[in-house]
Scaffold this motif. Structure first.
Motif, PDB file in Angstrom:
ATOM      1  N   VAL A  98       0.856  -1.193   0.000  1.00 15.66           N
ATOM      2  CA  VAL A  98       0.000   0.000   0.000  1.00 15.66           C
ATOM      3  C   VAL A  98       0.883   1.231   0.000  1.00 15.66           C
ATOM      4  O   VAL A  98       1.724   1.396   0.884  1.00 15.66           O
ATOM      5  N   ARG A  99       0.720   2.077  -1.002  1.00 20.68           N
ATOM      6  CA  ARG A  99       1.560   3.267  -1.115  1.00 20.68           C
ATOM      7  C   ARG A  99       0.691   4.520  -1.278  1.00 20.68           C
ATOM      8  O   ARG A  99       0.308   4.867  -2.393  1.00 20.68           O
ATOM      9  N   PRO A 100       0.385   5.211  -0.192  1.00 21.09           N
ATOM     10  CA  PRO A 100      -0.328   6.485  -0.334  1.00 21.09           C
ATOM     11  C   PRO A 100       0.636   7.559  -0.834  1.00 21.09           C
ATOM     12  O   PRO A 100       1.754   7.648  -0.359  1.00 21.09           O
ATOM     13  N   VAL A 101       0.195   8.333  -1.787  1.00 24.68           N
ATOM     14  CA  VAL A 101       1.043   9.377  -2.381  1.00 24.68           C
ATOM     15  C   VAL A 101       0.272  10.694  -2.332  1.00 24.68           C
ATOM     16  O   VAL A 101      -0.799  10.814  -2.935  1.00 24.68           O
ATOM     17  N   LYS A 102       0.806  11.638  -1.580  1.00 24.24           N
ATOM     18  CA  LYS A 102       0.068  12.879  -1.321  1.00 24.24           C
ATOM     19  C   LYS A 102       1.065  14.030  -1.226  1.00 24.24           C
ATOM     20  O   LYS A 102       2.175  13.828  -0.738  1.00 24.24           O
ATOM     21  N   VAL A 114      -2.332  16.222  -5.306  1.00 25.84           N
ATOM     22  CA  VAL A 114      -2.253  14.792  -5.639  1.00 25.84           C
ATOM     23  C   VAL A 114      -2.612  14.010  -4.369  1.00 25.84           C
ATOM     24  O   VAL A 114      -2.145  14.340  -3.280  1.00 25.84           O
ATOM     25  N   ASP A 115      -3.472  13.029  -4.512  1.00 20.52           N
ATOM     26  CA  ASP A 115      -3.859  12.201  -3.360  1.00 20.52           C
ATOM     27  C   ASP A 115      -4.296  10.839  -3.911  1.00 20.52           C
ATOM     28  O   ASP A 115      -5.462  10.618  -4.224  1.00 20.52           O
ATOM     29  N   ILE A 116      -3.317   9.955  -4.072  1.00 19.64           N
ATOM     30  CA  ILE A 116      -3.564   8.659  -4.725  1.00 19.64           C
ATOM     31  C   ILE A 116      -3.081   7.553  -3.785  1.00 19.64           C
ATOM     32  O   ILE A 116      -2.048   7.704  -3.127  1.00 19.64           O
ATOM     33  N   VAL A 117      -3.816   6.462  -3.751  1.00 21.97           N
ATOM     34  CA  VAL A 117      -3.308   5.275  -3.047  1.00 21.97           C
ATOM     35  C   VAL A 117      -3.080   4.181  -4.090  1.00 21.97           C
ATOM     36  O   VAL A 117      -4.000   3.827  -4.830  1.00 21.97           O
ATOM     37  N   LEU A 118      -1.844   3.703  -4.145  1.00 18.64           N
ATOM     38  CA  LEU A 118      -1.533   2.610  -5.076  1.00 18.64           C
ATOM     39  C   LEU A 118      -1.518   1.298  -4.303  1.00 18.64           C
ATOM     40  O   LEU A 118      -0.871   1.206  -3.250  1.00 18.64           O
ATOM     41  N   ILE A 119      -2.221   0.313  -4.832  1.00 15.52           N
ATOM     42  CA  ILE A 119      -2.243  -1.016  -4.214  1.00 15.52           C
ATOM     43  C   ILE A 119      -1.578  -1.977  -5.198  1.00 15.52           C
ATOM     44  O   ILE A 119      -2.058  -2.157  -6.321  1.00 15.52           O
ATOM     45  N   ARG A 120      -0.480  -2.560  -4.752  1.00 15.32           N
ATOM     46  CA  ARG A 120       0.315  -3.429  -5.638  1.00 15.32           C
ATOM     47  C   ARG A 120       0.296  -4.863  -5.120  1.00 15.32           C
ATOM     48  O   ARG A 120       0.526  -5.084  -3.929  1.00 15.32           O
ATOM     49  N   GLU A 121       0.033  -5.803  -6.016  1.00 17.51           N
ATOM     50  CA  GLU A 121       0.102  -7.220  -5.637  1.00 17.51           C
ATOM     51  C   GLU A 121       1.575  -7.547  -5.391  1.00 17.51           C
ATOM     52  O   GLU A 121       2.420  -7.255  -6.212  1.00 17.51           O
ATOM     53  N   ASN A 122       1.858  -8.175  -4.269  1.00 22.20           N
ATOM     54  CA  ASN A 122       3.234  -8.230  -3.792  1.00 22.20           C
ATOM     55  C   ASN A 122       3.897  -9.596  -3.899  1.00 22.20           C
ATOM     56  O   ASN A 122       5.050  -9.733  -3.510  1.00 22.20           O
ATOM     57  N   THR A 123       3.176 -10.619  -4.348  1.00 23.66           N
ATOM     58  CA  THR A 123       3.735 -11.964  -4.199  1.00 23.66           C
ATOM     59  C   THR A 123       4.075 -12.672  -5.502  1.00 23.66           C
ATOM     60  O   THR A 123       4.765 -13.686  -5.471  1.00 23.66           O
ATOM     61  N   GLU A 124       3.555 -12.202  -6.632  1.00 22.12           N
ATOM     62  CA  GLU A 124       3.809 -12.997  -7.839  1.00 22.12           C
ATOM     63  C   GLU A 124       4.244 -12.115  -9.013  1.00 22.12           C
ATOM     64  O   GLU A 124       5.071 -11.251  -8.858  1.00 22.12           O
ATOM     65  N   ASP A 125       3.761 -12.414 -10.225  1.00 21.68           N
ATOM     66  CA  ASP A 125       4.190 -11.670 -11.419  1.00 21.68           C
ATOM     67  C   ASP A 125       5.670 -11.997 -11.692  1.00 21.68           C
ATOM     68  O   ASP A 125       6.163 -13.036 -11.272  1.00 21.68           O
ATOM     69  N   LEU A 126       6.401 -11.106 -12.313  1.00 25.53           N
ATOM     70  CA  LEU A 126       7.805 -11.394 -12.633  1.00 25.53           C
ATOM     71  C   LEU A 126       8.673 -11.496 -11.381  1.00 25.53           C
ATOM     72  O   LEU A 126       9.789 -11.980 -11.424  1.00 25.53           O
ATOM     73  N   TYR A 127       8.126 -11.017 -10.222  1.00 29.33           N
ATOM     74  CA  TYR A 127       8.863 -11.083  -8.966  1.00 29.33           C
ATOM     75  C   TYR A 127       8.888 -12.476  -8.360  1.00 29.33           C
ATOM     76  O   TYR A 127       9.472 -12.681  -7.306  1.00 29.33           O
ATOM     77  N   ALA A 128       8.231 -13.432  -9.013  1.00 28.55           N
ATOM     78  CA  ALA A 128       8.354 -14.813  -8.551  1.00 28.55           C
ATOM     79  C   ALA A 128       9.824 -15.239  -8.639  1.00 28.55           C
ATOM     80  O   ALA A 128      10.246 -16.200  -8.005  1.00 28.55           O
ATOM     81  N   GLY A 129      10.614 -14.489  -9.407  1.00 27.56           N
ATOM     82  CA  GLY A 129      12.060 -14.744  -9.477  1.00 27.56           C
ATOM     83  C   GLY A 129      12.398 -16.045 -10.180  1.00 27.56           C
ATOM     84  O   GLY A 129      13.441 -16.647  -9.933  1.00 27.56           O
ATOM     85  N   LEU A 130      11.506 -16.513 -11.062  1.00 24.42           N
ATOM     86  CA  LEU A 130      11.752 -17.774 -11.768  1.00 24.42           C
ATOM     87  C   LEU A 130      12.435 -17.472 -13.103  1.00 24.42           C
ATOM     88  O   LEU A 130      11.780 -17.188 -14.106  1.00 24.42           O
ATOM     89  N   GLU A 131      13.760 -17.479 -13.058  1.00 29.75           N
ATOM     90  CA  GLU A 131      14.540 -17.168 -14.261  1.00 29.75           C
ATOM     91  C   GLU A 131      15.486 -18.319 -14.559  1.00 29.75           C
ATOM     92  O   GLU A 131      16.028 -18.925 -13.633  1.00 29.75           O
ATOM     93  N   HIS A 132      15.685 -18.613 -15.804  1.00 31.54           N
ATOM     94  CA  HIS A 132      16.706 -19.601 -16.144  1.00 31.54           C
ATOM     95  C   HIS A 132      17.252 -19.330 -17.551  1.00 31.54           C
ATOM     96  O   HIS A 132      16.632 -18.623 -18.352  1.00 31.54           O
ATOM     97  N   GLU A 133      18.423 -19.934 -17.780  1.00 34.14           N
ATOM     98  CA  GLU A 133      19.047 -19.792 -19.092  1.00 34.14           C
ATOM     99  C   GLU A 133      18.559 -20.944 -19.971  1.00 34.14           C
ATOM    100  O   GLU A 133      18.703 -22.108 -19.610  1.00 34.14           O
TER     101      GLU A 133
END
Ligand code: NAI
Length: 337
Positions: A98-102, A114-133
């Motif tokens: 949760v990132r309030p920006v004001k 400016v008064d925005i709250v950003l809600i970011r999914e924190n556990t998956e997407d490219l951040y799963a860190g599943l990389e290989h050659e």
């Protein structure tokens, strides 16, 4: 004033972390909230012995106390172990960032109101860190999106909107290209949105959203994003109100939360008494609200706004000449008035 005593895990972190943590502890103490800080390192033991993060003193302490305040942790780029920040979020399943920006009075920025709250999914997407050659010269990085995590973050965002009186949520995506992954994120959110007719729901493609943000950020109320887009857009949003030094963040899971400043360890000024504690203090204010210490949160926020309005004891990064302790003492004086 609440007389409840809270035990909170404190991870001071690296670089300027201990300096800004000390400042925030002093200000919160001056507000009269009874907090016992349990200081824990996230790093030492893990790096030295290659320890499983679940066995680290920090994670054990957070699992017991359920709430932590955290300074920045240094992360190596390209080589080295995975980011401790990411490991902590994964270990504790802190699925909502949760990132309030004001705007903060007195901080030069491109926009006002400016008064925005950003809600970011924190556990998956490219951040799963599943990389290989795949073969030499070709690597693959997997973007994981699940219906379960997308639905969970959507519920969190809509509930947040109701609780804090927000009116509108934009979900940000690239489902025109990533029809399956971002498509699943969107369809999961649409399903949840149907249950919240009181909150206006809209969608925007990420590239257009970036342009809209820098043209007219005031049109946005809340943004709901996958992990990578959320990471990038929340820093972009912070830049619109004066940068990472003046915005807070919370990483929230089921009954457990870490509140942290989003700036780094600032090695160039570490140990010099120049660091600005504002971001960690604002994260501390978020933490107090999470603990239902609303009165203390409001009083500290008012004192902080007053110091920024007066503009006489601001740190160098926001155009002043004060050091960390002068700024901290001034906030405490404003709090006691
Ligand atoms: P940084 O945020 O540490 O520094 C960027 C610039 O902002 C520097 O000039 C610094 O002096 C200034 N700055 C940052 N925070 C400040 C504060 N509170 N008061 C006054 N000035 C401040 O970013 P950088 O240099 O890219 O990263 C340094 C280290 O921090 C890296 O090891 C990185 O991995 C780590 N980092 C950790 C984060 C976390 O734990 N959440 C987030 C971002 C970076």
């Amino acid at each position: 004033m609440s007389y409840m005593r809270h035990t909170i895990t404190l991870i001071p972190g690296d670089g300027i972390g201990p300096e800004v943590s000390n400042a925030v502890q002093a200000i919160i103490q001056a507000s009269g909230v009874a907090i016992e800080w349990e200081e824990a390192s996230a790093r030492g033991d893990i790096d030295r012995r290659g320890m499983d993060i679940m066995q680290s003193p920090a994670v054990k302490s957070i699992l017991k106390n359920r709430v932590a305040l955290k300074g920045p942790l240094a992360t190596a780029v390209v080589t080295g172990p995975p980011s401790l920040n990411v490991q902590l979020r994964k270990a504790l399943d802190l699925y909502a960032n949760v990132r309030p920006v004001k705007n903060l009075a007195g901080v030069t920025s491109r926009f006002q109101n400016v008064d925005i709250v950003l809600i970011r999914e924190n556990t998956e997407d490219l951040y799963a860190g599943l990389e290989h050659e795949v073969v030499p010269g070709v690597v693959e990085s997997l973007k994981i999106i699940t219906e379960k995590a997308s639905t969970r973050i959507a519920r969190f965002a809509f509930e947040y909107a109701r609780k804090w009186g927000r009116k509108r949520i934009h979900s940000i995506h690239k489902a025109n290209i990533m029809k399956m992954s971002d498509g699943l994120f969107l369809s999961s959110i649409r399903n949840v949105a149907k249950g919240y007719p009181d909150i206006e729901y809209k969608e925007l493609i990420i590239d257009n959203a970036c342009m809209q943000m820098v043209l007219n950020p005031c049109q946005f109320d809340m943004l709901l994003l996958t992990n990578l887009y959320g990471d990038i857009m929340s820093d972009l949003a912070a830049g619109l109100v004066g940068g990472l030094g003046v915005v807070p963040s919370g990483n929230i899971g089921e009954g457990v939360a870490i509140f942290e400043a989003v700036h780094g360890t600032a090695p160039d000024i570490a140990g010099k008494g120049l660091a600005n504690p504002t971001a960690l203090l604002m994260s501390g204010i978020m933490m107090l609200r999470y603990l239902n210490e609303t009165n203390a949160a409001q009083r500290i926020e008012a004192a902080l706004y007053q110091v920024y309005n007066d503009g006489k004891a601001l740190t160098r990064d926001v155009g002043g000449s004060a050091g960390t302790s002068e700024f901290t003492d001034t906030v405490i004086r404003a709090l006691r008035q």
